[in-house]
Enzyme design. Structure first.
Site, PDB file in Angstrom:
ATOM      1  N   HIS A 370       0.787  -1.229   0.000  1.00 29.10           N
ATOM      2  CA  HIS A 370       0.000   0.000   0.000  1.00 29.10           C
ATOM      3  C   HIS A 370       0.815   1.273   0.000  1.00 29.10           C
ATOM      4  O   HIS A 370       0.238   2.359   0.003  1.00 29.10           O
ATOM      5  CB  HIS A 370      -0.928   0.036   1.224  1.00 29.10           C
ATOM      6  CG  HIS A 370      -2.127  -0.837   1.086  1.00 29.10           C
ATOM      7  ND1 HIS A 370      -3.286  -0.415   0.504  1.00 29.10           N
ATOM      8  CD2 HIS A 370      -2.331  -2.122   1.436  1.00 29.10           C
ATOM      9  CE1 HIS A 370      -4.177  -1.399   0.509  1.00 29.10           C
ATOM     10  NE2 HIS A 370      -3.616  -2.450   1.071  1.00 29.10           N
ATOM     11  N   LYS A 561      -9.758  13.713   3.831  1.00 29.27           N
ATOM     12  CA  LYS A 561      -8.861  12.559   3.870  1.00 29.27           C
ATOM     13  C   LYS A 561      -7.925  12.766   5.050  1.00 29.27           C
ATOM     14  O   LYS A 561      -7.917  13.849   5.636  1.00 29.27           O
ATOM     15  CB  LYS A 561      -8.053  12.453   2.570  1.00 29.27           C
ATOM     16  CG  LYS A 561      -7.447  13.791   2.107  1.00 29.27           C
ATOM     17  CD  LYS A 561      -6.654  13.661   0.816  1.00 29.27           C
ATOM     18  CE  LYS A 561      -7.517  13.618  -0.435  1.00 29.27           C
ATOM     19  NZ  LYS A 561      -7.341  12.409  -1.208  1.00 29.27           N
ATOM     20  N   ARG A 562      -7.133  11.742   5.397  1.00 30.98           N
ATOM     21  CA  ARG A 562      -6.153  11.960   6.463  1.00 30.98           C
ATOM     22  C   ARG A 562      -5.299  13.186   6.141  1.00 30.98           C
ATOM     23  O   ARG A 562      -5.018  13.469   4.974  1.00 30.98           O
ATOM     24  CB  ARG A 562      -5.247  10.713   6.624  1.00 30.98           C
ATOM     25  CG  ARG A 562      -5.930   9.513   7.242  1.00 30.98           C
ATOM     26  CD  ARG A 562      -6.511   9.797   8.621  1.00 30.98           C
ATOM     27  NE  ARG A 562      -5.478  10.014   9.612  1.00 30.98           N
ATOM     28  CZ  ARG A 562      -4.999   9.100  10.441  1.00 30.98           C
ATOM     29  NH1 ARG A 562      -5.463   7.870  10.425  1.00 30.98           N
ATOM     30  NH2 ARG A 562      -4.059   9.396  11.308  1.00 30.98           N
ATOM     31  N   LYS A 567      -0.342  14.574   0.973  1.00 23.27           N
ATOM     32  CA  LYS A 567      -1.671  14.797   0.403  1.00 23.27           C
ATOM     33  C   LYS A 567      -1.915  16.277   0.114  1.00 23.27           C
ATOM     34  O   LYS A 567      -2.851  16.650  -0.567  1.00 23.27           O
ATOM     35  CB  LYS A 567      -2.747  14.245   1.340  1.00 23.27           C
ATOM     36  CG  LYS A 567      -2.742  12.702   1.417  1.00 23.27           C
ATOM     37  CD  LYS A 567      -3.806  12.202   2.381  1.00 23.27           C
ATOM     38  CE  LYS A 567      -3.833  10.695   2.558  1.00 23.27           C
ATOM     39  NZ  LYS A 567      -4.576   9.984   1.497  1.00 23.27           N
ATOM     40  N   THR A 669      -8.878   6.246  -2.711  1.00 21.16           N
ATOM     41  CA  THR A 669     -10.207   5.700  -2.990  1.00 21.16           C
ATOM     42  C   THR A 669     -11.254   6.793  -2.793  1.00 21.16           C
ATOM     43  O   THR A 669     -12.345   6.701  -3.343  1.00 21.16           O
ATOM     44  CB  THR A 669     -10.538   4.504  -2.076  1.00 21.16           C
ATOM     45  OG1 THR A 669     -10.253   4.870  -0.718  1.00 21.16           O
ATOM     46  CG2 THR A 669      -9.740   3.283  -2.463  1.00 21.16           C
ATOM     47  N   LYS A 673     -15.020   7.803  -4.862  1.00 17.13           N
ATOM     48  CA  LYS A 673     -16.321   8.092  -4.258  1.00 17.13           C
ATOM     49  C   LYS A 673     -16.869   9.415  -4.795  1.00 17.13           C
ATOM     50  O   LYS A 673     -18.052   9.531  -5.089  1.00 17.13           O
ATOM     51  CB  LYS A 673     -16.193   8.163  -2.731  1.00 17.13           C
ATOM     52  CG  LYS A 673     -15.647   6.899  -2.085  1.00 17.13           C
ATOM     53  CD  LYS A 673     -15.257   7.179  -0.621  1.00 17.13           C
ATOM     54  CE  LYS A 673     -14.380   6.080  -0.054  1.00 17.13           C
ATOM     55  NZ  LYS A 673     -13.763   6.478   1.240  1.00 17.13           N
TER      56      LYS A 673
HETATM   57  C1  LIG Z   1     -12.463   6.685   1.554  1.00 17.66           C
HETATM   58  C2  LIG Z   1     -12.011   7.101   2.890  1.00 17.66           C
HETATM   59  C3  LIG Z   1     -10.659   7.386   3.114  1.00 17.66           C
HETATM   60  C4  LIG Z   1      -9.615   7.347   2.030  1.00 17.66           C
HETATM   61  O1  LIG Z   1      -9.582   8.615   1.388  1.00 17.66           O
HETATM   62  P1  LIG Z   1      -8.362   9.021   0.415  1.00 17.66           P
HETATM   63  O2  LIG Z   1      -8.843  10.306  -0.185  1.00 17.66           O
HETATM   64  O3  LIG Z   1      -8.248   7.937  -0.597  1.00 17.66           O
HETATM   65  O4  LIG Z   1      -7.165   9.177   1.250  1.00 17.66           O
HETATM   66  C5  LIG Z   1     -10.275   7.777   4.390  1.00 17.66           C
HETATM   67  N1  LIG Z   1     -11.160   7.870   5.388  1.00 17.66           N
HETATM   68  C6  LIG Z   1     -12.479   7.620   5.195  1.00 17.66           C
HETATM   69  C7  LIG Z   1     -13.415   7.767   6.348  1.00 17.66           C
HETATM   70  C8  LIG Z   1     -12.946   7.226   3.957  1.00 17.66           C
HETATM   71  O5  LIG Z   1     -14.245   6.958   3.784  1.00 17.66           O
END
Ligand SMILES: *Cc1c(COP(=O)(O)O)cnc(C)c1O
Length: 825
Positions: A370, A561-562, A567, A669, A673
């Site tokens: 990952h 996101k985190r 990022k 991911t 979404k």
């Molecule tokens: C999808 C998701 C992530 C991953 O988000 P990235 O933009 O791919 O880093 C992290 N936390 C939650 C709660 C998510 O639903």
């Protein structure tokens, strides 16, 4: 000894009905007899529990059926080992997948209970940090949907990821208590418990036939107890098990102590045992070099393997067929110690010889990588492993000798390349590299996007790839379209069903039919109306939580996101500062009104990430309260990002920020979404963004910035960022404003070092990508001013998302790694 004790045609109870009447009478029955409450005094939590128990019964019917079918057909089983499962809430997912949402709503209404209120009352199971854990949860749902007999194995943390609150703009971490009201989804299986050893020594034991065998005599034991949660796939076709392990002390020892009057000692041991599964390590893309973390990893790996081997023996009576009937997937290196543990079980316990055991092990395991970030690659001190897991350490040495022997035999490796592929890192204090262990013990190693898998071959695993060619492959991540479209966005689901019919819910490739409606003004207006309703709902959340009023007619520009430097939330907020001063200095211009929405947690020990949260909040305070901005720019940071909040934010997004430094985001991911929900992406050519561009086309996505190759080049040349800053007045001005304290008058030096880093090395290319990013944002403004264009792009994003369904991802794992059949994949 072979045992076939299962009577596969034993009777089953009558299936529970799915009608409103049946559900209504059963909810009342559960409330009365299982919760023990009279409806006249029942509280919302009581109704929630009664409703979950009622829905659960319907799932159990199919659970039993699915499990019987697997025993009956002897199909291969898939085991997904993951230290994290970021599940979120289960009730809406379960009701929607078995199709009882509306009957349950109607049944509850007759008791004057609102289903929506109950849905929001369910705790969010946050047993993960971010993308990696959420992937595991999406995979569980997809494996059930495409009818793969699968088990997820993980840890039942008492406290999941911390709850984030804000105190004067700073992140504060509080314990999350998701089990406070009990967990009606889970079944404790005391009979499925295993002893897990730690420490001690290894002893040779004479066998009656004169051979010697090694036996591990641990100094300490604890018990892994299984808790099972049923995971139901779409249309309720299959129900799989998520089995989470909880640590408990082993009773007899404690009882001895207790009886001997050592009450304190017994309690201490009890809490020491339970500590192993008390908390999830709150790290993301950084290893947690704690002894307790290694204990967690071995604890759940050993319990899962003992369970897998027991089940296999029960069905087949012989381990020779293990890899024909069992596929184990390692989600990152956290369960990599499983490779040594399986070897120990095969050799020391079942008397298998080294060579066949090693062959079987490799044929059984697959490993998903990952991350390439060097600071995120797991290693453990040799001394620690020798102390905690002495037998496994011996096996790791033996595996390493075998690998190095094969490398020498093949030839052509320099000393430094040999050092590179060794399982032991000899630089400084000796450490075991879990990535190398996972690689050599698996027949398949996959990255999670095309770009990431290529980089795996070129960089991290280049030497192992030469030694063991063909093992590295790609499986681009996906997300479950049930949760991330059907459930979180019922308005859009309804609209799409009206336009192209409801069949897309069973075959998401049908979404492509939306493409020909993308330029239809009527459909665009409807699409826009759905988006606006979702924005009104999010605006209400923002007002309730933060007291900030935002207009649903502004562009909702979202980065959730985190929080991590790679990022690049920092790039986003610096651009917001630049935009802020543009608006102030050119009040006459026709600025596009924007709401910049941020959310995300920072690892508690990651200072710069926490400082970036504070900066976002500091900027928000100034910008949101400056009358000169006239509401044209708002900045909001929503606290405690988790799956449930994501489900509220993402359907309301117009713009999706996917702006990581190229080469650093393995896949992402979140990007998928947003795409499903009709947001337009502004992003770098990183992770799965590259494949999004292929799917949706360059006219429907805004790409900017340095490519991964260029980033590597600039880093190799140690090129200084100074010239990029000097060349960009907008950037220079924004940086000077931040570092001189314009946004932090109470502590003018607060951001001096953070911004200084951009002048100094700018590892994440914030300065060098700034102008390209700002220009891309102005392109976005222009598109927003042409709503017909904007919504045609937005619609095409939804239309071309189906390739990012985790059903597709899982079908590829099934065919290309696990060798199991799927339906409808
Ligand atoms: C999808 C998701 C992530 C991953 O988000 P990235 O933009 O791919 O880093 C992290 N936390 C939650 C709660 C998510 O639903």
């Amino acid at each position: 000894m072979p045992q076939k004790p299962l009577v596969l045609d034993a009777p089953v109870p009558e299936r529970r009905a799915l009608t409103t009447e049946a559900l209504q009478s059963e909810i009342l029955e559960k409330l009365t007899y299982s919760v023990g409450k009279d409806p006249i005094v029942a509280r919302p939590h009581d109704w929630l529990k009664a409703t979950i128990l009622t829905v659960r019964d319907r799932i159990i019917d199919q659970w039993m059926e699915s499990s019987r079918e697997t025993w009956r057909t002897s199909n291969k089983r898939v085991y997904y080992l993951s230290l994290e499962f970021l599940i979120g809430r289960l009730m809406r997912d379960a009701m929607s997948n078995i199709g009882v949402m509306e009957p349950v709503r109607a049944a509850l209404k007759n008791f004057n209970v609102d289903l929506g209120d109950l849905i929001n009352l369910e705790p969010d199971a946050a047993l993960g940090n971010g993308g990696l854990g959420r992937l595991a949860a999406c995979f569980m749902e997809s494996m059930a949907t495409v009818n793969i007999p699968a088990y997820g194995y993980g840890i039942r943390y008492v406290h999941g990821l911390f709850r984030q609150e804000m105190s004067e703009g700073w992140q504060v971490e509080l314990p999350e208590d998701w089990l406070a009201h009990g967990n009606p989804w889970e079944f404790e299986r005391r009979e499925s418990s295993y002893e897990i050893g730690f420490g001690g020594h290894v002893e040779p034991v004479q066998e009656p036939d004169g051979t010697t065998r090694l036996e591990w005599r641990p100094a300490e034991h604890l018990l892994a107890v299984a808790f099972d949660t049923p995971i139901v796939g779409w249309r309720g076709k299959r129900v799989n098990t998520l089995r989470l392990w909880s640590a408990q002390p082993i009773d007899p020892i404690l009882l001895d102590k207790f009886n001997a009057g050592d009450h304190i000692g017994a309690l201490e041991e009890s809490s020491r045992a339970a500590a192993v599964t008390r908390v999830l390590y709150p790290a993301d893309s950084t290893p947690s070099g704690q002894e307790l973390r290694l204990r967690q990893e071995f604890f759940f790996s050993s319990a899962s393997l003992q369970d897998i081997v027991r089940r296999h023996m029960q069905a087949y009576g012989d381990l020779g067929s293990l890899s024909d009937k069992v596929a184990i997937q390692l989600n990152d290196t956290h369960p990599a110690i499983s490779i040594a543990e399986l070897m120990r079980i095969l050799i020391d316990i079942h008397g298998m010889a080294w060579a066949p055991a090693w062959k079987l092990t490799k044929a059984t395991f697959g490993y998903t990588n990952h991350t390439l970030l060097p600071e995120a690659l797991e290693t453990w001190p040799v001394g620690l492993l020798e102390r905690m897991l002495p037998r496994q350490m011996q096996i790791i040495y033996a595996i390493n000798a075998e690998v190095l022997g094969e490398a020498r035999k093949m030839g052509g490796f320099t000393d430094s390349q040999i050092a590179n592929l060794s399982l032991i890192d000899e630089h400084g204090s000796r450490r075991v590299r879990m990535g190398q262990l996972a690689f050599v013990g698996s027949h398949s190693i996959n990255g999670v996007s095309a770009l990431h898998s290529e980089l795996l071959k070129k960089t991290l695993f280049s030497d192992l790839d030469r030694l063991y060619p063909e093992r590295i492959n790609n499986k681009t991540n996906g997300v479950t379209p049930r949760r991330w479209l059907l459930q979180c966005n019922p308005g859009l689901t309804r609209l799409i069903s009206e336009r192209i019919g409801p069949d897309f819910q069973d075959d998401f490739s049908l979404l492509a039919q939306l493409d020909k409606h993308a330029d239809d003004p009527t459909f665009q207006d409807q699409f826009k109306a759905v988006k606006r309703a979702n924005k009104v709902a999010l605006a209400q959340v923002i007002k309730d939580r933060l007291g900030i009023v935002v207009s649903p007619d502004a562009m909702f520009d979202v980065q959730v996101k985190r929080i991590h430097e790679y990022k690049r939330q920092l790039l986003n907020v610096i651009e917001a500062v630049a935009q802020y001063s543009m608006i102030r200095s050119h009040p006459e211009k026709d600025w596009v009104p924007r709401v910049k929405v941020f959310a995300g947690k920072a690892a508690p020990g990651y200072w710069n990430a926490k400082l970036i949260i504070k900066l976002i909040n500091d900027v928000a305070k100034v910008v949101n309260n400056d009358p000169a901005v006239r509401g044209l720019l708002k900045v909001v940071f929503l606290p405690n990002y988790n799956v449930s909040l994501a489900e509220q934010i993402i359907p309301a997004a117009d713009l999706s920020e996917q702006i990581s430094t190229a080469g650093m985001e393995a896949s992402g991911t979140g990007n998928m979404k947003f795409m499903a929900n009709g947001a337009i992406t502004i992003g770098t050519l990183d992770g799965a963004n590259v494949e999004m561009l292929e799917q949706v086309g360059p006219d429907n996505m805004v790409i900017f910035g340095l490519t991964a190759d260029k980033v590597a080049e600039k880093r190799n040349r140690s090129e200084v960022p100074r010239s990029a800053i000097d060349a960009s007045p907008a950037l220079r001005q924004a940086l000077e404003a931040i570092s001189s304290g314009v946004f932090s008058p109470d502590d003018p030096n607060r951001y001096r070092d953070l911004i200084g880093g951009l002048y100094d090395h700018d590892w994440f290319m914030v300065a060098r990508d700034f102008d390209a990013y700002a220009a891309a944002q102005r392109d976005i403004d222009e598109l927003w001013n042409k709503p017909r264009k904007w919504y045609s792009m937005a619609i095409r994003n939804t239309a071309h998302v189906s390739w990012f369904s985790s059903d597709r991802t899982i079908s590829q794992y099934a065919k290309e790694i696990w060798g199991v059949p799927v339906v409808g994949g």
